[in-house]
Design a protein around this motif. Sequence first.
Motif, PDB file in Angstrom:
ATOM      1  N   ASP A 104     -24.213  -8.652  20.456  1.00  0.00           N
ATOM      2  CA  ASP A 104     -23.571  -7.925  21.556  1.00  0.00           C
ATOM      3  C   ASP A 104     -24.018  -6.474  21.582  1.00  0.00           C
ATOM      4  O   ASP A 104     -24.248  -5.894  22.645  1.00  0.00           O
ATOM      5  N   HIS A 105     -24.142  -5.894  20.382  1.00  0.00           N
ATOM      6  CA  HIS A 105     -24.509  -4.487  20.276  1.00  0.00           C
ATOM      7  C   HIS A 105     -25.911  -4.224  20.830  1.00  0.00           C
ATOM      8  O   HIS A 105     -26.173  -3.182  21.423  1.00  0.00           O
ATOM      9  N   ALA A 106     -26.778  -5.208  20.645  1.00  0.00           N
ATOM     10  CA  ALA A 106     -28.158  -5.036  21.123  1.00  0.00           C
ATOM     11  C   ALA A 106     -28.207  -4.922  22.641  1.00  0.00           C
ATOM     12  O   ALA A 106     -29.140  -4.332  23.192  1.00  0.00           O
ATOM     13  N   HIS A 107     -27.195  -5.475  23.330  1.00  0.00           N
ATOM     14  CA  HIS A 107     -27.169  -5.436  24.790  1.00  0.00           C
ATOM     15  C   HIS A 107     -26.105  -4.476  25.319  1.00  0.00           C
ATOM     16  O   HIS A 107     -25.777  -4.504  26.486  1.00  0.00           O
ATOM     17  N   ALA A 108     -25.527  -3.680  24.408  1.00  0.00           N
ATOM     18  CA  ALA A 108     -24.439  -2.787  24.808  1.00  0.00           C
ATOM     19  C   ALA A 108     -24.969  -1.576  25.557  1.00  0.00           C
ATOM     20  O   ALA A 108     -26.082  -1.116  25.335  1.00  0.00           O
ATOM     21  N   HIS A 109     -24.125  -1.029  26.480  1.00  0.00           N
ATOM     22  CA  HIS A 109     -24.499   0.176  27.238  1.00  0.00           C
ATOM     23  C   HIS A 109     -23.345   1.165  27.181  1.00  0.00           C
ATOM     24  O   HIS A 109     -23.255   1.967  26.267  1.00  0.00           O
ATOM     25  N   ALA A 110     -22.450   1.096  28.138  1.00  0.00           N
ATOM     26  CA  ALA A 110     -21.391   2.093  28.233  1.00  0.00           C
ATOM     27  C   ALA A 110     -20.428   2.020  27.055  1.00  0.00           C
ATOM     28  O   ALA A 110     -19.898   3.034  26.620  1.00  0.00           O
ATOM     29  N   ASP A 111     -20.192   0.805  26.510  1.00  0.00           N
ATOM     30  CA  ASP A 111     -19.226   0.665  25.420  1.00  0.00           C
ATOM     31  C   ASP A 111     -19.915   0.573  24.063  1.00  0.00           C
ATOM     32  O   ASP A 111     -19.409  -0.028  23.133  1.00  0.00           O
ATOM     33  N   ALA A 112     -21.096   1.180  23.952  1.00  0.00           N
ATOM     34  CA  ALA A 112     -21.869   1.090  22.705  1.00  0.00           C
ATOM     35  C   ALA A 112     -21.112   1.662  21.525  1.00  0.00           C
ATOM     36  O   ALA A 112     -21.218   1.176  20.404  1.00  0.00           O
ATOM     37  N   ASN A 113     -20.332   2.703  21.741  1.00  0.00           N
ATOM     38  CA  ASN A 113     -19.599   3.314  20.635  1.00  0.00           C
ATOM     39  C   ASN A 113     -18.558   2.355  20.071  1.00  0.00           C
ATOM     40  O   ASN A 113     -18.366   2.259  18.858  1.00  0.00           O
ATOM     41  N   ASP A 114     -17.878   1.605  20.977  1.00  0.00           N
ATOM     42  CA  ASP A 114     -16.898   0.611  20.523  1.00  0.00           C
ATOM     43  C   ASP A 114     -17.565  -0.467  19.680  1.00  0.00           C
ATOM     44  O   ASP A 114     -17.013  -0.922  18.682  1.00  0.00           O
ATOM     45  N   HIS A 115     -18.773  -0.898  20.081  1.00  0.00           N
ATOM     46  CA  HIS A 115     -19.504  -1.904  19.303  1.00  0.00           C
ATOM     47  C   HIS A 115     -19.869  -1.373  17.924  1.00  0.00           C
ATOM     48  O   HIS A 115     -19.821  -2.103  16.933  1.00  0.00           O
ATOM     49  N   GLY A 116     -20.234  -0.106  17.854  1.00  0.00           N
ATOM     50  CA  GLY A 116     -20.558   0.493  16.558  1.00  0.00           C
ATOM     51  C   GLY A 116     -19.355   0.498  15.634  1.00  0.00           C
ATOM     52  O   GLY A 116     -19.466   0.206  14.439  1.00  0.00           O
ATOM     53  N   GLU A 117     -18.173   0.816  16.183  1.00  0.00           N
ATOM     54  CA  GLU A 117     -16.951   0.810  15.380  1.00  0.00           C
ATOM     55  C   GLU A 117     -16.625  -0.607  14.912  1.00  0.00           C
ATOM     56  O   GLU A 117     -16.194  -0.825  13.779  1.00  0.00           O
ATOM     57  N   ARG A 118     -16.831  -1.611  15.788  1.00  0.00           N
ATOM     58  CA  ARG A 118     -16.574  -3.001  15.420  1.00  0.00           C
ATOM     59  C   ARG A 118     -17.485  -3.445  14.283  1.00  0.00           C
ATOM     60  O   ARG A 118     -17.035  -4.096  13.329  1.00  0.00           O
ATOM     61  N   LEU A 119     -18.754  -3.064  14.366  1.00  0.00           N
ATOM     62  CA  LEU A 119     -19.687  -3.407  13.291  1.00  0.00           C
ATOM     63  C   LEU A 119     -19.270  -2.772  11.977  1.00  0.00           C
ATOM     64  O   LEU A 119     -19.305  -3.406  10.913  1.00  0.00           O
ATOM     65  N   GLY A 120     -18.876  -1.520  12.042  1.00  0.00           N
ATOM     66  CA  GLY A 120     -18.438  -0.837  10.820  1.00  0.00           C
ATOM     67  C   GLY A 120     -17.230  -1.519  10.199  1.00  0.00           C
ATOM     68  O   GLY A 120     -17.159  -1.694   8.970  1.00  0.00           O
ATOM     69  N   HIS A 121     -16.276  -1.926  11.028  1.00  0.00           N
ATOM     70  CA  HIS A 121     -15.076  -2.619  10.541  1.00  0.00           C
ATOM     71  C   HIS A 121     -15.449  -3.955   9.894  1.00  0.00           C
ATOM     72  O   HIS A 121     -14.919  -4.312   8.827  1.00  0.00           O
ATOM     73  N   LEU A 122     -16.372  -4.693  10.517  1.00  0.00           N
ATOM     74  CA  LEU A 122     -16.790  -5.982   9.958  1.00  0.00           C
ATOM     75  C   LEU A 122     -17.516  -5.807   8.628  1.00  0.00           C
ATOM     76  O   LEU A 122     -17.323  -6.608   7.699  1.00  0.00           O
ATOM     77  N   HIS A 123     -18.340  -4.783   8.519  1.00  0.00           N
ATOM     78  CA  HIS A 123     -19.026  -4.526   7.244  1.00  0.00           C
ATOM     79  C   HIS A 123     -18.022  -4.165   6.155  1.00  0.00           C
ATOM     80  O   HIS A 123     -18.201  -4.543   4.984  1.00  0.00           O
ATOM     81  N   ASP A 124     -16.951  -3.462   6.521  1.00  0.00           N
ATOM     82  CA  ASP A 124     -15.901  -3.157   5.542  1.00  0.00           C
ATOM     83  C   ASP A 124     -15.221  -4.433   5.066  1.00  0.00           C
ATOM     84  O   ASP A 124     -14.960  -4.605   3.869  1.00  0.00           O
ATOM     85  N   ARG A 125     -14.924  -5.350   5.991  1.00  0.00           N
ATOM     86  CA  ARG A 125     -14.313  -6.637   5.617  1.00  0.00           C
ATOM     87  C   ARG A 125     -15.260  -7.457   4.748  1.00  0.00           C
ATOM     88  O   ARG A 125     -14.840  -8.100   3.778  1.00  0.00           O
ATOM     89  N   TYR A 126     -16.528  -7.432   5.085  1.00  0.00           N
ATOM     90  CA  TYR A 126     -17.540  -8.180   4.326  1.00  0.00           C
ATOM     91  C   TYR A 126     -17.604  -7.675   2.885  1.00  0.00           C
ATOM     92  O   TYR A 126     -17.689  -8.458   1.939  1.00  0.00           O
ATOM     93  N   SER A 127     -17.522  -6.357   2.736  1.00  0.00           N
ATOM     94  CA  SER A 127     -17.525  -5.773   1.400  1.00  0.00           C
ATOM     95  C   SER A 127     -16.252  -6.136   0.646  1.00  0.00           C
ATOM     96  O   SER A 127     -16.289  -6.407  -0.558  1.00  0.00           O
ATOM     97  N   ALA A 128     -15.104  -6.176   1.355  1.00  0.00           N
ATOM     98  CA  ALA A 128     -13.818  -6.471   0.711  1.00  0.00           C
ATOM     99  C   ALA A 128     -13.773  -7.883   0.131  1.00  0.00           C
ATOM    100  O   ALA A 128     -13.078  -8.125  -0.862  1.00  0.00           O
TER     101      ALA A 128
END
Length: 643
Positions: A104-128
């Motif tokens: 989704d992030h690769a095709h993101a435009h106006a909401d790209a910042n929200d996608h970045g935050e979602r990715l960061g949250h998922l990486h935190d869960r993955y680490s947990a």
Amino acid sequence: MISIRNAILARGAKRLLDGANATLHTGMRVGVVGANGTGKSTLFAALRGELHTEGGDIEVPAGWTIANVAQETPALDTPAIDYVLDGDAELRAIERELAEAEADHAHAHADANDHGERLGHLHDRYSAVDGYSARARAAELLSGLGFATEEHERPVASFSGGWRMRLNLAQALMTRSDLLLLDEPTNHLDLDAIIWLERWLASYPGTLLLISHDRDFLDAIVGAVLHFDQAKLKLYTGNYSSFEVQRSTALAQQAALYARQQREVARLESFITRFKAKATKARQAQSRIKALERMERIVPAHVDSPFSFRFREFDGTPDPMLRLAEAGAGYGGPPVLSDIEFTVRAGARIGLLGANGAGKSTLMKLLAGRLAPTAGERIEGKGLAVGYFAQHQLEDLREDDTPLGHLQRLDRRTREQELRDFLGGFDFAGDAALRPVAGFSGGERARLALALVVWQRPNLLLLDEPTNHLDLDMREALAVALAEYDGAMVLVSHDRHLLSTAVDALYLVADHKVAPFDGDLDDYARWLLDRRAPRREKQAAASDRKAERRADAEARQALAAKRKPVLKRIEKLEAEMARLGEEKKTIEAQLATPDFFAGSDQNLVSETLRAQSRVATKLDAAEAQWLALQEELEAIDAASAVS
């Protein structure tokens, strides 16, 4: 905790539990024992929610994750290590979410910042959930259960049935569970894998319920025993050996109480019989009848095993009985064993140790004469009579024949009643001796195959994993029979209790060689640890490097995910600033015309001046945002350089 209250469980018309009660507290390690067919596996099905009680309740805390070993393995193209990783459902779910978020992030435009935050949250869960070390943990499980490193990427479909069961066990251990249900986990394991599994289970943090017929395995792991007895459950504190002592003491007390009660019953019944017809004694007789009715009858103690047999006497023994001289063995490819010097003397009791695939069964086939040596020679003593038991013999039993029929084909001279008496010692009494093998369980087949070996009066026993499928009572009967056996024996078994009671000498099969092992089973466990240490360190180092590379890549990916929307916003602002700059130039050129103010309409002059002010304000705001984004980009790049 797990609560079992007045539970009734049935299979068909047979009640396996009838008003059973037990409470198992969180974190307990419980051995579940009882005769075959009493309902142990049925209880596991009820705990998993696959079977409902016909009365009472069986409650497991809501929200608990339950892990168990699947009994079937589909022929998948999935690599073994990925199949094991599938056991961690939460990890796999996060991985899928990450893949979707990155797409989704690769095709993101106006909401790209929200996608970045979602990715960061998922990486935190993955680490947990220790996602970065998950593959290394899966590899450790596979190695511990006997899979070579090069087999980790092999497809599941390429493994045999026994190895697929090991994959199922590894997948269950990979699950981050609150309750682990293990039903005969050692059936498809060799001694090396069993020792490793013991150590792994020692660090398991959840609640463990374990069905096993391996008493040493139970002793090493459990701190309580849940016993199925006469459709009830009784919980004993301590390991299996402690349970046996407690139960035998209770049975002895029960037997004494039963005998005392039977004497009292006999006395009351005698009084009733003598005096119930006499008017003068009728009241006393009636009171004794009521006393009998009120009496809570004590159940007779059942301590006898259904198994009791001995090896039959044989005629004479050569010495040496069998010798392998500079022998080699294999199956057409590279040799499995080479330069074997192995002698079996009269009365020898030898146990073979070694990893699965090292060549123990190959050596047994060579000793039995079922495999011709590829080099050297096999020399038999005169009068040698070999009794050979191996798992493949269970498959060789005739499906349409009965235990009695199998025995009669071996010996047509002996009377049928004598054959039936012998089969009774293996729990094929009465009509059981006439049942077709087609309906037999694995344990029944193993008992029959063993009975056929015993009947042939061997003076040399070659037993390759004889305890597979046998329950605790039958294993104990076999250990007793072997202790009284006068012949020579070579034994391969993952049952340490049988090995420690039945053999006098140990040989190690390893690195294509066969050699005496100087030590006992505890020394062998230490030898295994020492042998595995370099491989574990090498795997750990490789896994650490792989994890570091993966973590670096994930970190770079996360930073790139943060950098990309910033760059897009900068590009958008630069385009806006260029447009505003051009608009500003146009207005300023118009205002710079000499006769603009004198010759133009005053309303046009005022509107142009207001437009100049608006454009200048927008341009200043855009430049301020551009500078802020440049600082944000520099911070991201600085973090990337540090990582």
